[in-house]
Design an enzyme around this catalytic site. Structure first.
Site, PDB file in Angstrom:
ATOM      1  N   LYS A  42      -4.760   1.377   4.736  1.00 29.31           N
ATOM      2  CA  LYS A  42      -4.186   0.379   5.658  1.00 29.31           C
ATOM      3  C   LYS A  42      -3.493   1.047   6.850  1.00 29.31           C
ATOM      4  O   LYS A  42      -3.608   0.584   7.970  1.00 29.31           O
ATOM      5  CB  LYS A  42      -3.150  -0.500   4.943  1.00 29.31           C
ATOM      6  CG  LYS A  42      -3.704  -1.381   3.843  1.00 29.31           C
ATOM      7  CD  LYS A  42      -2.642  -2.340   3.325  1.00 29.31           C
ATOM      8  CE  LYS A  42      -1.434  -1.661   2.723  1.00 29.31           C
ATOM      9  NZ  LYS A  42      -1.703  -0.897   1.507  1.00 29.31           N
ATOM     10  N   ARG A 120       4.932  -7.720   0.581  1.00 29.56           N
ATOM     11  CA  ARG A 120       4.397  -7.163  -0.666  1.00 29.56           C
ATOM     12  C   ARG A 120       4.721  -8.033  -1.867  1.00 29.56           C
ATOM     13  O   ARG A 120       4.287  -7.722  -2.974  1.00 29.56           O
ATOM     14  CB  ARG A 120       4.995  -5.789  -0.890  1.00 29.56           C
ATOM     15  CG  ARG A 120       4.092  -4.608  -0.532  1.00 29.56           C
ATOM     16  CD  ARG A 120       4.851  -3.363  -0.845  1.00 29.56           C
ATOM     17  NE  ARG A 120       4.125  -2.173  -1.010  1.00 29.56           N
ATOM     18  CZ  ARG A 120       3.956  -1.242  -0.061  1.00 29.56           C
ATOM     19  NH1 ARG A 120       4.377  -1.448   1.142  1.00 29.56           N
ATOM     20  NH2 ARG A 120       3.352  -0.119  -0.348  1.00 29.56           N
ATOM     21  N   ARG A 159      -4.467  13.279  -1.611  1.00 31.35           N
ATOM     22  CA  ARG A 159      -4.051  13.131  -0.206  1.00 31.35           C
ATOM     23  C   ARG A 159      -2.962  14.147   0.158  1.00 31.35           C
ATOM     24  O   ARG A 159      -2.026  14.371  -0.596  1.00 31.35           O
ATOM     25  CB  ARG A 159      -3.524  11.704   0.000  1.00 31.35           C
ATOM     26  CG  ARG A 159      -3.079  11.414   1.399  1.00 31.35           C
ATOM     27  CD  ARG A 159      -3.015   9.933   1.665  1.00 31.35           C
ATOM     28  NE  ARG A 159      -1.868   9.269   1.046  1.00 31.35           N
ATOM     29  CZ  ARG A 159      -1.509   8.022   1.317  1.00 31.35           C
ATOM     30  NH1 ARG A 159      -2.218   7.294   2.147  1.00 31.35           N
ATOM     31  NH2 ARG A 159      -0.473   7.472   0.713  1.00 31.35           N
ATOM     32  N   ARG A 192       2.943  13.563  -0.644  1.00 28.73           N
ATOM     33  CA  ARG A 192       4.007  12.555  -0.704  1.00 28.73           C
ATOM     34  C   ARG A 192       4.492  12.406  -2.138  1.00 28.73           C
ATOM     35  O   ARG A 192       3.669  12.353  -3.061  1.00 28.73           O
ATOM     36  CB  ARG A 192       3.455  11.210  -0.211  1.00 28.73           C
ATOM     37  CG  ARG A 192       3.828  10.882   1.207  1.00 28.73           C
ATOM     38  CD  ARG A 192       3.109   9.664   1.705  1.00 28.73           C
ATOM     39  NE  ARG A 192       3.351   8.445   0.940  1.00 28.73           N
ATOM     40  CZ  ARG A 192       3.040   7.223   1.386  1.00 28.73           C
ATOM     41  NH1 ARG A 192       2.487   7.071   2.566  1.00 28.73           N
ATOM     42  NH2 ARG A 192       3.261   6.158   0.640  1.00 28.73           N
ATOM     43  N   ARG A 203       2.722   2.524  -8.826  1.00 26.74           N
ATOM     44  CA  ARG A 203       2.380   1.785  -7.597  1.00 26.74           C
ATOM     45  C   ARG A 203       1.212   0.837  -7.836  1.00 26.74           C
ATOM     46  O   ARG A 203       1.192  -0.280  -7.318  1.00 26.74           O
ATOM     47  CB  ARG A 203       2.030   2.762  -6.468  1.00 26.74           C
ATOM     48  CG  ARG A 203       3.253   3.438  -5.898  1.00 26.74           C
ATOM     49  CD  ARG A 203       2.877   4.630  -5.064  1.00 26.74           C
ATOM     50  NE  ARG A 203       2.371   4.279  -3.751  1.00 26.74           N
ATOM     51  CZ  ARG A 203       1.760   5.138  -2.947  1.00 26.74           C
ATOM     52  NH1 ARG A 203       1.539   6.380  -3.334  1.00 26.74           N
ATOM     53  NH2 ARG A 203       1.345   4.758  -1.768  1.00 26.74           N
TER      54      ARG A 203
HETATM   55  P1  AMP Z   1       3.886   2.436   2.015  1.00 28.78           P
HETATM   56  O1  AMP Z   1       4.073   3.500   3.042  1.00 28.78           O
HETATM   57  O2  AMP Z   1       3.597   1.083   2.602  1.00 28.78           O
HETATM   58  O3  AMP Z   1       2.927   2.837   0.921  1.00 28.78           O
HETATM   59  O4  AMP Z   1       5.328   2.272   1.294  1.00 28.78           O
HETATM   60  C1  AMP Z   1       5.918   3.339   0.598  1.00 28.78           C
HETATM   61  C2  AMP Z   1       6.968   2.800  -0.360  1.00 28.78           C
HETATM   62  O5  AMP Z   1       7.996   2.117   0.385  1.00 28.78           O
HETATM   63  C3  AMP Z   1       6.472   1.766  -1.358  1.00 28.78           C
HETATM   64  O6  AMP Z   1       5.878   2.365  -2.511  1.00 28.78           O
HETATM   65  C4  AMP Z   1       7.758   1.035  -1.696  1.00 28.78           C
HETATM   66  O7  AMP Z   1       8.584   1.813  -2.553  1.00 28.78           O
HETATM   67  C5  AMP Z   1       8.447   0.972  -0.338  1.00 28.78           C
HETATM   68  N1  AMP Z   1       8.073  -0.237   0.421  1.00 28.78           N
HETATM   69  C6  AMP Z   1       7.407  -0.270   1.615  1.00 28.78           C
HETATM   70  N2  AMP Z   1       7.238  -1.532   2.022  1.00 28.78           N
HETATM   71  C7  AMP Z   1       7.776  -2.311   1.052  1.00 28.78           C
HETATM   72  C8  AMP Z   1       7.881  -3.724   0.888  1.00 28.78           C
HETATM   73  N3  AMP Z   1       7.381  -4.593   1.784  1.00 28.78           N
HETATM   74  N4  AMP Z   1       8.503  -4.186  -0.234  1.00 28.78           N
HETATM   75  C9  AMP Z   1       9.018  -3.344  -1.152  1.00 28.78           C
HETATM   76  N5  AMP Z   1       8.931  -1.988  -1.066  1.00 28.78           N
HETATM   77  C10 AMP Z   1       8.318  -1.478   0.037  1.00 28.78           C
END
Ligand code: AMP
Length: 249
Positions: A42, A120, A159, A192, A203
């Site tokens: 994404k 989310r 990754r 990461r 996740r």
């Molecule tokens: P991402 O970069 O979108 O994969 O987000 C990395 C991490 O940030 C996720 O695994 C969550 O721990 C947290 N996070 C990001 N966006 C959200 C969201 N909308 N709601 C809850 N946690 C979030």
């Protein structure tokens, strides 16, 4: 749909008292949500679409990571959020909503937006619907990137990301020329914390439980646009642009 200058996202990443450059022009503001399991690509698609559509790539994950690296003393909410992120769990809705609410100017922005990683949960989606309705704007589409979970897990575990320029590699499918070093800028690559196998499992479970139900939620609003996430980033982006074009006409 002409190619446009990519905005620098200052108001989103640093807070809405900052001003983005370049300022959006008078084109159609695209307002999109990108859905899909973590690791489906994404973020890469949001970047490519942002270049083509001119709308800002708004990622809540980027804001949370940025806040986690800030030099100032982290607030208790940010410390708790960091802990959730490291485990691969979701940050509480009220913390995420506070971040988005503080940046509602980005939702209102006449340049449009491409939301990546938000909403989310059902509550986040309902709060966003309310904000959008209050602002008198509407979504163009909710793009759902589809890929089998086993393939995503393999992608995430391999990754590697450049610390400096954020270029993305994969240990077997797209390795850097020198192990652990970015081809573009020479900085070190990192894994990461939430791409480690324990966190990836959490996740994926969290995605299935909390985020996958949003597919039905947005289908019911007639906004869902499914796109296969197989192929190169450019192929997936071209597929997305075509689907958006077909939806518009
Ligand atoms: P991402 O970069 O979108 O994969 O987000 C990395 C991490 O940030 C996720 O695994 C969550 O721990 C947290 N996070 C990001 N966006 C959200 C969201 N909308 N709601 C809850 N946690 C979030």
């Amino acid at each position: 749909m002409p190619s446009q200058a990519k905005p620098n996202r200052a108001a989103w990443l640093e807070g809405s008292s900052n001003v983005c450059a370049p300022q959006p022009g008078p084109t159609h503001p695209w307002r999109l949500i990108l859905l899909g399991a973590p690791g489906v690509g994404k973020g890469t698609q949001a970047d490519l679409l942002s270049q083509r559509l001119g709308a800002c790539h708004l990622s809540t994950g980027d804001v949370l990571r940025n806040a986690g690296q800030s030099v100032s003393e982290p607030t208790p909410a940010m410390t708790a959020a960091r802990d959730c992120m490291q485990r691969g769990a979701l940050v509480p809705d009220h913390t995420v909503w506070e971040i988005v609410r503080e940046r509602s100017a980005c939702i209102r922005c006449r340049g449009g937006f491409i939301l990546d990683g938000f909403p989310r949960t059902r509550l986040q989606a309902e709060l966003l619907n309310q904000l959008i309705a209050d602002e008198g704007i509407s979504l163009d589409a909710v793009v759902n990137y589809e890929m089998p979970i086993a393939k995503i897990v393999e992608r995430l575990s391999g990754r590697r990301i450049c610390k400096a320029c954020k270029a993305v590699y994969h240990v077997t499918r797209q390795p850097s020329k020198t192990d652990g070093v970015c081809d573009t800028c020479g900085e070190n690559l990192f894994h990461r914390e939430d791409d480690r196998p324990e966190a990836v499992t959490v996740r994926m479970e969290t995605y299935e439980r909390s985020t996958a139900p949003l597919i039905e939620f947005y289908r019911d609003f007639g906004l869902l646009l499914p796109v296969a996430a197989a192929g190169s980033p450019e192929e997936i982006c071209a597929r997305t642009m075509e689907a958006l074009q077909n939806r518009k006409s």
